[in-house]
Design a protein around this motif. Structure first.
Motif, PDB file in Angstrom:
ATOM      1  N   TYR A   1       9.055  36.641 -12.961  1.00 15.00           N
ATOM      2  CA  TYR A   1       8.499  35.260 -14.171  1.00 15.00           C
ATOM      3  C   TYR A   1       9.271  35.044 -15.321  1.00 15.00           C
ATOM      4  O   TYR A   1      10.055  36.098 -15.624  1.00 15.00           O
ATOM      5  CB  TYR A   1       6.869  36.138 -14.650  1.00 15.00           C
ATOM      6  CG  TYR A   1       6.106  35.107 -15.670  1.00 15.00           C
ATOM      7  CD1 TYR A   1       6.553  33.251 -14.726  1.00 15.00           C
ATOM      8  CD2 TYR A   1       6.339  35.198 -16.859  1.00 15.00           C
ATOM      9  CE1 TYR A   1       5.678  32.493 -15.906  1.00 15.00           C
ATOM     10  CE2 TYR A   1       5.962  33.868 -17.480  1.00 15.00           C
ATOM     11  CZ  TYR A   1       5.547  32.395 -17.297  1.00 15.00           C
ATOM     12  OH  TYR A   1       4.616  32.325 -17.989  1.00 15.00           O
ATOM     13  N   THR A   2       9.438  33.909 -15.857  1.00 15.51           N
ATOM     14  CA  THR A   2      10.709  33.277 -16.472  1.00 15.51           C
ATOM     15  C   THR A   2       9.523  32.977 -16.835  1.00 15.51           C
ATOM     16  O   THR A   2       8.825  31.703 -16.889  1.00 15.51           O
ATOM     17  CB  THR A   2      11.733  32.032 -15.943  1.00 15.51           C
ATOM     18  OG1 THR A   2      11.255  32.070 -15.579  1.00 15.51           O
ATOM     19  CG2 THR A   2      12.237  33.571 -15.344  1.00 15.51           C
ATOM     20  N   THR A   3       9.904  32.262 -18.460  1.00 19.75           N
ATOM     21  CA  THR A   3       8.824  31.221 -19.122  1.00 19.75           C
ATOM     22  C   THR A   3       9.970  29.498 -18.803  1.00 19.75           C
ATOM     23  O   THR A   3       9.493  28.855 -20.000  1.00 19.75           O
ATOM     24  CB  THR A   3       9.223  31.679 -20.795  1.00 19.75           C
ATOM     25  OG1 THR A   3      10.325  32.213 -21.364  1.00 19.75           O
ATOM     26  CG2 THR A   3       7.849  32.887 -20.507  1.00 19.75           C
ATOM     27  N   HIS A   4      10.841  29.219 -18.300  1.00 21.79           N
ATOM     28  CA  HIS A   4      11.415  28.215 -17.809  1.00 21.79           C
ATOM     29  C   HIS A   4      11.551  28.103 -16.781  1.00 21.79           C
ATOM     30  O   HIS A   4      11.198  28.971 -15.807  1.00 21.79           O
ATOM     31  CB  HIS A   4      12.921  28.513 -18.328  1.00 21.79           C
ATOM     32  CG  HIS A   4      13.873  29.454 -17.780  1.00 21.79           C
ATOM     33  ND1 HIS A   4      14.109  30.661 -17.928  1.00 21.79           N
ATOM     34  CD2 HIS A   4      13.955  29.411 -16.739  1.00 21.79           C
ATOM     35  CE1 HIS A   4      14.577  31.737 -17.218  1.00 21.79           C
ATOM     36  NE2 HIS A   4      15.241  30.535 -15.335  1.00 21.79           N
ATOM     37  N   ALA A   5      11.379  27.020 -16.499  1.00 24.35           N
ATOM     38  CA  ALA A   5      11.190  26.539 -14.608  1.00 24.35           C
ATOM     39  C   ALA A   5      12.869  26.588 -13.532  1.00 24.35           C
ATOM     40  O   ALA A   5      13.256  27.178 -14.676  1.00 24.35           O
ATOM     41  CB  ALA A   5      10.809  24.692 -15.164  1.00 24.35           C
TER      42      ALA A   5
END
Length: 266
Positions: free
Chosen positions: A28-32
């Protein structure tokens, strides 16, 4: 014959789903991630492959003789017997766009009825479980649906089950949202279905409907809501099964009123 689950089965499935959740959280990343459609689809498939690599075999070993439903976007009835219906990244589209509504789910379906389910939300650490006849739980706390009886006070939800559902389904979604906006208090339109259904089971929201037969998005939430005291039917008011054309799960005090609003939309 009623389903009887060995406590070790639920424990083993829970451990497997949590481990799979760790894998998904690591990705998971907090950016698209991804700009083109091909890039987005590639990220989605990579998530699925990584999680299935640690989820599939432990589930099949946990229930000897069970089978695996391969296509997570498939709908309709399954052949007789016990099947694992899992979504390795329920809300995958949210995951790859840096949003937080996603989970790992695994549900044992016996003769087209969900009988055991585990939903793990890695970002919060919450684990929702249910066994047919044994109640629904958030970790070790029992779940109970809303006590509301007034449709006008309800927070309800719906959403799109998959891309490319077809013009008729999209029309029904639009008409149903308009109808429930008029009859209820607030309508949430979001994905995935399981994340909305855990809120119904926990009494945070009051109803969820969907014009779809996609099994993987509905079986976990259907069992959680039913075991938390809710009512789960199709939009004709018949008991919901995996082959049903559409879906409604609601608190018992508002189910009939929600059905009256939604059933004419055909």
């Amino acid at each position: 014959m009623p389903f009887v689950a060995d406590p070790a089965l639920l424990s083993g499935v829970t451990a497997a789903v949590r481990k799979a959740g760790d894998t998904l959280r690591e990705r998971y990343t907090t950016h698209a991630r991804g700009v083109s459609l091909d890039e987005i689809v590639g990220e989605i498939h990579a998530n699925d492959d990584a999680v299935l690599a640690v989820l599939r075999e432990p589930l099949l070993k946990a229930r000897p003789g069970s089978q695996w439903a391969e296509d997570e976007l498939a709908g309709g009835a399954l052949p007789p017997g016990e099947w694992w219906v899992a979504d390795p990244a329920e809300g995958n589209i949210n995951h790859v766009h840096g949003m937080g509504e996603w989970a790992v789910t695994a549900t044992l379906v016996r003769d087209n009825q969900p009988v055991l389910t585990v939903v793990h939300v890695p970002l919060t650490g919450d684990t929702y479980t249910a066994v047919a006849g044994g109640g629904a739980y958030l970790d070790d706390r029992p779940l109970r649906v809303s006590a509301k009886t007034d449709l006008g006070a309800t927070l309800a939800g719906t959403g799109q089950a998959r891309p490319g559902e077809g013009e008729d389904t999209f029309r029904r979604i639009g008409e149903s949202v308009s109808a429930m906006l008029t009859s209820g208090l607030v309508v949430r339109v979001s994905v995935p279905a399981t994340m909305q259904l855990i809120h119904v089971a926990a009494g945070r929201t009051d109803a969820f409907w969907q014009f779809s037969d996609v099994r993987s998005g509905l079986v976990a939430g259907a069992l959680l809501v039913a075991e938390a005291g809710g009512v789960v039917t199709d939009l004709a008011g018949e008991p919901w099964r995996t082959g049903s054309r559409d879906f409604l799960a609601a608190a018992p005090g508002v189910h009939a009123a929600a059905l009256a609003v939604l059933s004419p939309i055909a």
